[in-house]
Write a protein that holds these residues in place. Sequence first.
Motif, PDB file in Angstrom:
ATOM      1  N   GLN A 192     -17.012   9.957   8.816  1.00  0.00           N
ATOM      2  CA  GLN A 192     -17.296   9.197   9.574  1.00  0.00           C
ATOM      3  C   GLN A 192     -18.881   9.325   9.881  1.00  0.00           C
ATOM      4  OE1 GLN A 192     -14.718  11.172  12.548  1.00  0.00           O
ATOM      5  NE2 GLN A 192     -12.114   9.964  11.769  1.00  0.00           N
ATOM      6  N   ALA A 193     -20.099   9.634   9.233  1.00  0.00           N
ATOM      7  CA  ALA A 193     -20.929   9.384   9.781  1.00  0.00           C
ATOM      8  C   ALA A 193     -21.017   7.903   9.037  1.00  0.00           C
ATOM      9  CB  ALA A 193     -21.783  10.194   8.977  1.00  0.00           C
ATOM     10  N   HIS A 194     -20.539   7.767   7.570  1.00  0.00           N
ATOM     11  CA  HIS A 194     -20.695   6.517   7.246  1.00  0.00           C
ATOM     12  C   HIS A 194     -19.947   5.265   7.629  1.00  0.00           C
ATOM     13  CE1 HIS A 194     -22.830   7.852   2.972  1.00  0.00           C
ATOM     14  NE2 HIS A 194     -22.907   8.724   4.128  1.00  0.00           N
ATOM     15  N   ASP A 195     -18.421   5.277   8.246  1.00  0.00           N
ATOM     16  CA  ASP A 195     -17.830   4.821   9.079  1.00  0.00           C
ATOM     17  C   ASP A 195     -17.265   5.667   9.871  1.00  0.00           C
ATOM     18  OD1 ASP A 195     -16.067   3.393   9.861  1.00  0.00           O
ATOM     19  OD2 ASP A 195     -15.061   3.096   7.665  1.00  0.00           O
ATOM     20  N   PRO A 196     -17.932   5.192  10.951  1.00  0.00           N
ATOM     21  CA  PRO A 196     -17.462   5.827  12.635  1.00  0.00           C
ATOM     22  C   PRO A 196     -15.532   5.422  12.474  1.00  0.00           C
ATOM     23  CG  PRO A 196     -19.515   5.406  13.099  1.00  0.00           C
ATOM     24  CD  PRO A 196     -19.262   4.638  11.714  1.00  0.00           C
ATOM     25  N   ALA A 197     -15.472   4.248  12.182  1.00  0.00           N
ATOM     26  CA  ALA A 197     -14.068   3.909  12.129  1.00  0.00           C
ATOM     27  C   ALA A 197     -13.304   4.372  11.178  1.00  0.00           C
ATOM     28  CB  ALA A 197     -13.644   2.161  12.383  1.00  0.00           C
ATOM     29  N   THR A 252     -17.380   4.710  -3.780  1.00  0.00           N
ATOM     30  CA  THR A 252     -18.486   5.620  -4.302  1.00  0.00           C
ATOM     31  C   THR A 252     -19.412   6.020  -3.254  1.00  0.00           C
ATOM     32  OG1 THR A 252     -18.745   3.861  -6.288  1.00  0.00           O
ATOM     33  CG2 THR A 252     -20.462   5.176  -6.295  1.00  0.00           C
ATOM     34  N   ALA A 253     -19.602   5.129  -2.522  1.00  0.00           N
ATOM     35  CA  ALA A 253     -20.717   5.977  -0.735  1.00  0.00           C
ATOM     36  C   ALA A 253     -20.175   7.538  -0.245  1.00  0.00           C
ATOM     37  CB  ALA A 253     -21.122   5.027  -0.463  1.00  0.00           C
ATOM     38  N   ILE A 254     -18.817   7.115  -0.158  1.00  0.00           N
ATOM     39  CA  ILE A 254     -17.976   8.542   0.511  1.00  0.00           C
ATOM     40  C   ILE A 254     -18.067   9.067  -0.451  1.00  0.00           C
ATOM     41  CG2 ILE A 254     -15.826   9.185   0.974  1.00  0.00           C
ATOM     42  CD1 ILE A 254     -17.085   7.166   3.069  1.00  0.00           C
ATOM     43  N   GLU A 255     -18.075   9.423  -1.813  1.00  0.00           N
ATOM     44  CA  GLU A 255     -17.562  10.457  -3.255  1.00  0.00           C
ATOM     45  C   GLU A 255     -18.675  10.793  -3.277  1.00  0.00           C
ATOM     46  OE1 GLU A 255     -14.765   9.040  -6.341  1.00  0.00           O
ATOM     47  OE2 GLU A 255     -16.164   7.703  -5.559  1.00  0.00           O
ATOM     48  N   GLN A 256     -19.966   9.913  -2.951  1.00  0.00           N
ATOM     49  CA  GLN A 256     -21.754  10.558  -2.851  1.00  0.00           C
ATOM     50  C   GLN A 256     -21.885  11.082  -1.545  1.00  0.00           C
ATOM     51  OE1 GLN A 256     -24.597  10.472  -5.452  1.00  0.00           O
ATOM     52  NE2 GLN A 256     -22.794   9.886  -6.703  1.00  0.00           N
ATOM     53  N   ALA A 257     -21.926  10.833  -0.602  1.00  0.00           N
ATOM     54  CA  ALA A 257     -21.662  12.301   0.179  1.00  0.00           C
ATOM     55  C   ALA A 257     -21.378  13.173   0.516  1.00  0.00           C
ATOM     56  CB  ALA A 257     -21.406  10.526   1.781  1.00  0.00           C
ATOM     57  N   LEU A 258     -19.608  13.139   0.068  1.00  0.00           N
ATOM     58  CA  LEU A 258     -18.870  14.477   0.140  1.00  0.00           C
ATOM     59  C   LEU A 258     -19.659  15.455  -0.800  1.00  0.00           C
ATOM     60  CD1 LEU A 258     -15.400  12.838   0.059  1.00  0.00           C
ATOM     61  CD2 LEU A 258     -15.996  14.454   1.680  1.00  0.00           C
ATOM     62  N   LEU A 259     -20.405  14.811  -2.389  1.00  0.00           N
ATOM     63  CA  LEU A 259     -21.053  15.708  -3.146  1.00  0.00           C
ATOM     64  C   LEU A 259     -21.967  16.539  -1.801  1.00  0.00           C
ATOM     65  CD1 LEU A 259     -21.090  16.255  -6.241  1.00  0.00           C
ATOM     66  CD2 LEU A 259     -22.283  14.247  -6.623  1.00  0.00           C
ATOM     67  N   ALA A 273     -22.120  16.992   0.233  1.00  0.00           N
ATOM     68  CA  ALA A 273     -21.852  17.106   1.122  1.00  0.00           C
ATOM     69  C   ALA A 273     -21.395  19.690   1.298  1.00  0.00           C
ATOM     70  CB  ALA A 273     -21.288  17.384   2.229  1.00  0.00           C
ATOM     71  N   GLY A 274     -21.365  18.768  -0.271  1.00  0.00           N
ATOM     72  CA  GLY A 274     -20.723  20.881  -0.819  1.00  0.00           C
ATOM     73  C   GLY A 274     -19.662  20.791  -1.474  1.00  0.00           C
ATOM     74  N   PHE A 275     -18.742  19.419  -1.224  1.00  0.00           N
ATOM     75  CA  PHE A 275     -17.229  18.736  -1.344  1.00  0.00           C
ATOM     76  C   PHE A 275     -17.634  18.281  -2.395  1.00  0.00           C
ATOM     77  CE2 PHE A 275     -17.813  20.784   3.000  1.00  0.00           C
ATOM     78  CZ  PHE A 275     -17.304  21.887   3.182  1.00  0.00           C
ATOM     79  N   PRO A 276     -17.451  18.186  -3.785  1.00  0.00           N
ATOM     80  CA  PRO A 276     -17.309  17.668  -4.752  1.00  0.00           C
ATOM     81  C   PRO A 276     -15.491  16.870  -4.741  1.00  0.00           C
ATOM     82  CG  PRO A 276     -17.235  19.889  -5.676  1.00  0.00           C
ATOM     83  CD  PRO A 276     -18.002  19.227  -3.922  1.00  0.00           C
ATOM     84  N   PRO A 277     -16.184  15.405  -5.114  1.00  0.00           N
ATOM     85  CA  PRO A 277     -14.321  15.217  -4.849  1.00  0.00           C
ATOM     86  C   PRO A 277     -13.904  14.425  -5.983  1.00  0.00           C
ATOM     87  CG  PRO A 277     -15.759  13.444  -4.143  1.00  0.00           C
ATOM     88  CD  PRO A 277     -16.616  15.239  -4.246  1.00  0.00           C
ATOM     89  N   GLN A 278     -12.403  14.823  -6.314  1.00  0.00           N
ATOM     90  CA  GLN A 278     -11.660  13.737  -7.062  1.00  0.00           C
ATOM     91  C   GLN A 278     -11.177  13.164  -6.923  1.00  0.00           C
ATOM     92  OE1 GLN A 278      -9.789  16.874  -9.705  1.00  0.00           O
ATOM     93  NE2 GLN A 278     -11.919  18.327  -9.639  1.00  0.00           N
ATOM     94  N   ARG A 279     -11.125  11.342  -7.145  1.00  0.00           N
ATOM     95  CA  ARG A 279     -10.220  10.727  -6.269  1.00  0.00           C
ATOM     96  C   ARG A 279      -9.245  10.808  -7.071  1.00  0.00           C
ATOM     97  NH1 ARG A 279     -12.809   4.187  -7.575  1.00  0.00           N
ATOM     98  NH2 ARG A 279     -14.645   6.108  -7.144  1.00  0.00           N
ATOM     99  N   ILE A 280      -7.897  10.534  -6.490  1.00  0.00           N
ATOM    100  CA  ILE A 280      -6.615  10.599  -6.960  1.00  0.00           C
ATOM    101  C   ILE A 280      -6.008   8.782  -7.023  1.00  0.00           C
ATOM    102  CG2 ILE A 280      -4.748  11.114  -6.548  1.00  0.00           C
ATOM    103  CD1 ILE A 280      -5.759  13.264  -4.785  1.00  0.00           C
ATOM    104  N   ALA A 281      -6.003   8.515  -8.071  1.00  0.00           N
ATOM    105  CA  ALA A 281      -5.278   7.274  -8.222  1.00  0.00           C
ATOM    106  C   ALA A 281      -4.543   6.662  -7.694  1.00  0.00           C
ATOM    107  CB  ALA A 281      -5.501   6.863  -9.894  1.00  0.00           C
TER     108      ALA A 281
END
Length: 65
Positions: free
Chosen positions: A22-27, A48-55, A57-65
């Motif tokens: 929500q820091a990247h998109d408050p809505a 990609t911006a969300i993935e980078q932010a999570l990474l 923050a210490g939470f490496p995401p794996q995208r689910i198709a």
Amino acid sequence: MQFQIDNMGCGGCARSITTTIQAHDPAAQVMIDLPAKRVTVTTQADVTAIEQALLQAGFPPQRIA
């Protein structure tokens, strides 16, 4: 978009992940499935911006198709 975040283990992690997104998109709408370690996000932000932010923050995401 959906992510698997294997090191998300508690409510504090879930709050941190929600705050980070929500820091990247408050809505953004963030739904956390803690037992499955999955995060579902409805947002206009770039995935990609969300993935980078999570990474960062210490939470490496794996995208689910």
